[in-house]
Write a protein that holds these residues in place. Structure first.
Motif, mmCIF file in Angstrom:
data_model
loop_
_atom_site.group_PDB
_atom_site.id
_atom_site.type_symbol
_atom_site.label_atom_id
_atom_site.label_comp_id
_atom_site.label_asym_id
_atom_site.label_seq_id
_atom_site.Cartn_x
_atom_site.Cartn_y
_atom_site.Cartn_z
ATOM 1 N N MET A 1 16.472 1.357 45.373
ATOM 2 C CA MET A 1 16.971 2.161 46.467
ATOM 3 C C MET A 1 16.248 3.504 46.426
ATOM 4 S SD MET A 1 20.761 3.681 47.294
ATOM 5 C CE MET A 1 21.547 2.136 47.129
ATOM 6 N N ASN A 2 15.797 3.959 47.566
ATOM 7 C CA ASN A 2 15.092 5.231 47.692
ATOM 8 C C ASN A 2 15.937 6.140 48.571
ATOM 9 O OD1 ASN A 2 13.362 7.352 48.113
ATOM 10 N ND2 ASN A 2 11.665 6.119 48.852
ATOM 11 N N LYS A 3 16.772 6.980 47.943
ATOM 12 C CA LYS A 3 17.659 7.879 48.679
ATOM 13 C C LYS A 3 17.722 9.198 47.924
ATOM 14 C CE LYS A 3 21.987 8.169 51.022
ATOM 15 N NZ LYS A 3 21.885 7.849 52.416
ATOM 16 N N VAL A 4 17.649 10.286 48.666
ATOM 17 C CA VAL A 4 17.710 11.607 48.060
ATOM 18 C C VAL A 4 18.607 12.506 48.906
ATOM 19 C CG1 VAL A 4 15.625 12.416 49.232
ATOM 20 C CG2 VAL A 4 16.325 13.516 47.128
ATOM 21 N N ILE A 5 19.389 13.343 48.230
ATOM 22 C CA ILE A 5 20.219 14.341 48.894
ATOM 23 C C ILE A 5 19.943 15.674 48.195
ATOM 24 C CG2 ILE A 5 22.559 15.113 49.439
ATOM 25 C CD1 ILE A 5 23.401 12.152 49.357
ATOM 26 N N LEU A 6 19.528 16.663 48.969
ATOM 27 C CA LEU A 6 19.182 17.976 48.436
ATOM 28 C C LEU A 6 19.947 19.063 49.176
ATOM 29 C CD1 LEU A 6 15.305 17.499 48.508
ATOM 30 C CD2 LEU A 6 16.751 17.392 46.481
ATOM 31 N N ILE A 7 20.322 20.101 48.441
ATOM 32 C CA ILE A 7 20.880 21.305 49.050
ATOM 33 C C ILE A 7 20.041 22.465 48.536
ATOM 34 C CG2 ILE A 7 22.837 22.876 49.207
ATOM 35 C CD1 ILE A 7 24.681 20.478 48.897
ATOM 36 N N GLY A 8 19.539 23.267 49.465
ATOM 37 C CA GLY A 8 18.715 24.401 49.076
ATOM 38 C C GLY A 8 18.501 25.331 50.251
ATOM 39 N N HIS A 9 17.595 26.291 50.029
ATOM 40 C CA HIS A 9 17.268 27.291 51.050
ATOM 41 C C HIS A 9 15.811 27.117 51.475
ATOM 42 C CE1 HIS A 9 20.779 29.169 49.132
ATOM 43 N NE2 HIS A 9 20.977 29.722 50.322
ATOM 44 N N LEU A 10 15.535 27.332 52.762
ATOM 45 C CA LEU A 10 14.168 27.242 53.245
ATOM 46 C C LEU A 10 13.334 28.360 52.644
ATOM 47 C CD1 LEU A 10 15.518 25.310 55.325
ATOM 48 C CD2 LEU A 10 13.846 26.168 56.958
ATOM 49 N N ALA A 11 12.174 28.000 52.111
ATOM 50 C CA ALA A 11 11.281 28.965 51.482
ATOM 51 C C ALA A 11 10.481 29.757 52.504
ATOM 52 C CB ALA A 11 10.332 28.248 50.518
ATOM 53 N N ARG A 12 10.322 29.197 53.696
ATOM 54 C CA ARG A 12 9.623 29.879 54.803
ATOM 55 C C ARG A 12 10.108 29.249 56.102
ATOM 56 N NH1 ARG A 12 5.573 26.739 52.327
ATOM 57 N NH2 ARG A 12 4.930 24.998 53.613
ATOM 58 N N ASP A 13 9.723 29.828 57.218
ATOM 59 C CA ASP A 13 10.115 29.285 58.515
ATOM 60 C C ASP A 13 9.553 27.868 58.683
ATOM 61 O OD1 ASP A 13 11.421 31.606 59.206
ATOM 62 O OD2 ASP A 13 9.808 32.359 60.500
ATOM 63 N N PRO A 14 10.314 26.976 59.322
ATOM 64 C CA PRO A 14 9.797 25.627 59.568
ATOM 65 C C PRO A 14 8.639 25.653 60.562
ATOM 66 C CG PRO A 14 12.003 25.884 60.502
ATOM 67 C CD PRO A 14 11.678 27.159 59.805
ATOM 68 N N GLU A 15 7.757 24.652 60.459
ATOM 69 C CA GLU A 15 6.612 24.544 61.361
ATOM 70 C C GLU A 15 6.727 23.241 62.150
ATOM 71 O OE1 GLU A 15 2.948 24.882 59.221
ATOM 72 O OE2 GLU A 15 3.643 26.630 58.120
ATOM 73 N N MET A 16 6.797 23.358 63.469
ATOM 74 C CA MET A 16 6.891 22.171 64.318
ATOM 75 C C MET A 16 5.570 21.913 65.021
ATOM 76 S SD MET A 16 9.637 20.987 67.209
ATOM 77 C CE MET A 16 9.088 21.929 68.605
ATOM 78 N N ARG A 17 5.218 20.636 65.092
ATOM 79 C CA ARG A 17 4.029 20.197 65.811
ATOM 80 C C ARG A 17 4.407 18.960 66.609
ATOM 81 N NH1 ARG A 17 1.978 21.884 60.723
ATOM 82 N NH2 ARG A 17 0.272 23.343 60.936
ATOM 83 N N TYR A 18 3.492 18.532 67.477
ATOM 84 C CA TYR A 18 3.659 17.280 68.209
ATOM 85 C C TYR A 18 2.496 16.364 67.875
ATOM 86 C CZ TYR A 18 7.456 19.141 71.012
ATOM 87 O OH TYR A 18 8.662 19.656 71.424
ATOM 88 N N THR A 19 2.796 15.095 67.685
ATOM 89 C CA THR A 19 1.745 14.113 67.491
ATOM 90 C C THR A 19 1.067 13.893 68.838
ATOM 91 O OG1 THR A 19 3.141 12.213 67.991
ATOM 92 C CG2 THR A 19 3.106 12.957 65.690
ATOM 93 N N PRO A 20 -0.099 13.234 68.849
ATOM 94 C CA PRO A 20 -0.760 12.959 70.134
ATOM 95 C C PRO A 20 0.117 12.149 71.100
ATOM 96 C CG PRO A 20 -2.287 12.641 68.337
ATOM 97 C CD PRO A 20 -0.943 12.879 67.709
ATOM 98 N N SER A 21 1.067 11.390 70.578
ATOM 99 C CA SER A 21 1.976 10.634 71.443
ATOM 100 C C SER A 21 3.253 11.407 71.753
ATOM 101 C CB SER A 21 2.300 9.277 70.819
ATOM 102 O OG SER A 21 2.823 9.460 69.528
ATOM 103 N N ALA A 22 3.220 12.739 71.568
ATOM 104 C CA ALA A 22 4.302 13.662 71.945
ATOM 105 C C ALA A 22 5.586 13.472 71.141
ATOM 106 C CB ALA A 22 4.577 13.588 73.436
ATOM 107 N N ILE A 23 5.469 13.102 69.873
ATOM 108 C CA ILE A 23 6.628 13.011 68.988
ATOM 109 C C ILE A 23 6.688 14.283 68.150
ATOM 110 C CG2 ILE A 23 7.690 11.753 67.076
ATOM 111 C CD1 ILE A 23 6.273 9.234 68.163
ATOM 112 N N ALA A 24 7.834 14.944 68.145
ATOM 113 C CA ALA A 24 8.000 16.192 67.389
ATOM 114 C C ALA A 24 8.095 15.882 65.899
ATOM 115 C CB ALA A 24 9.250 16.920 67.849
ATOM 116 N N VAL A 25 7.407 16.693 65.099
ATOM 117 C CA VAL A 25 7.477 16.594 63.636
ATOM 118 C C VAL A 25 7.543 18.019 63.088
ATOM 119 C CG1 VAL A 25 4.950 16.403 63.421
ATOM 120 C CG2 VAL A 25 6.421 15.693 61.535
ATOM 121 N N THR A 26 8.511 18.271 62.217
ATOM 122 C CA THR A 26 8.689 19.598 61.627
ATOM 123 C C THR A 26 8.628 19.476 60.111
ATOM 124 O OG1 THR A 26 10.033 20.389 63.470
ATOM 125 C CG2 THR A 26 10.286 21.553 61.384
ATOM 126 N N THR A 27 7.898 20.404 59.504
ATOM 127 C CA THR A 27 7.808 20.457 58.049
ATOM 128 C C THR A 27 8.390 21.776 57.558
ATOM 129 O OG1 THR A 27 5.569 21.375 58.169
ATOM 130 C CG2 THR A 27 5.757 18.991 57.932
#
Length: 130
Positions: A1-27
């Motif tokens: 089973m591959n499952k993870v649960i984390l609680i923490g604080h963002l180290a920097r602002d998230p970065e959102m992009r769109y794939t060429p097929s217009a799917i949103a992805v945020t890191t």
């Protein structure tokens, strides 16, 4: 089973992009405390890279900021890609299926300034590592 649960604080602002097929992805990078000493009093952060997709990606990009406290539920993923110099790179990250916002709604905002979502960044296929 591959499952993870984390609680923490963002180290920097998230970065959102769109794939060429217009799917949103945020890191974003999550700082999660790890007990360094046996008595549990001394802690050291682990910096964990996270990626979320579609509506979750849009919500994270629009409402989270550096320092926001979140719970991320998902799975660990390892992948590889060739960088611009042709060298193979490996990435391990958490792919979030569910993100719960744990910070108060207006944390980090100045009371006299309205909240404005950031604009997404458009990227090309050449910029994607996968």
């Amino acid at each position: 089973m591959n499952k993870v649960i984390l609680i923490g604080h963002l180290a920097r602002d998230p970065e959102m992009r769109y794939t060429p097929s217009a799917i949103a992805v945020t890191t974003f990078t999550l700082a999660v405390n790890r007990h360094k000493s046996k008595d549990g009093m001394e802690q050291q952060p682990d910096w964990i890279n996270c990626v979320v997709w579609q509506k979750t990606a849009e919500n994270c990009a629009n409402y989270l900021r550096k320092g926001s406290k979140v719970l991320v539920e998902g799975r660990i993923q390892t992948r590889s890609f060739d960088d611009k110099e042709g060298k193979k790179r490996y990435v391990t990250e958490v792919v979030g299926d569910n993100v719960q916002f744990l910070s108060p709604k207006n944390q980090g905002e100045k009371p006299d300034e309205p909240f404005l979502p950031r604009e997404p960044i458009n990227i090309s296929d050449d910029d994607l590592p996968f």
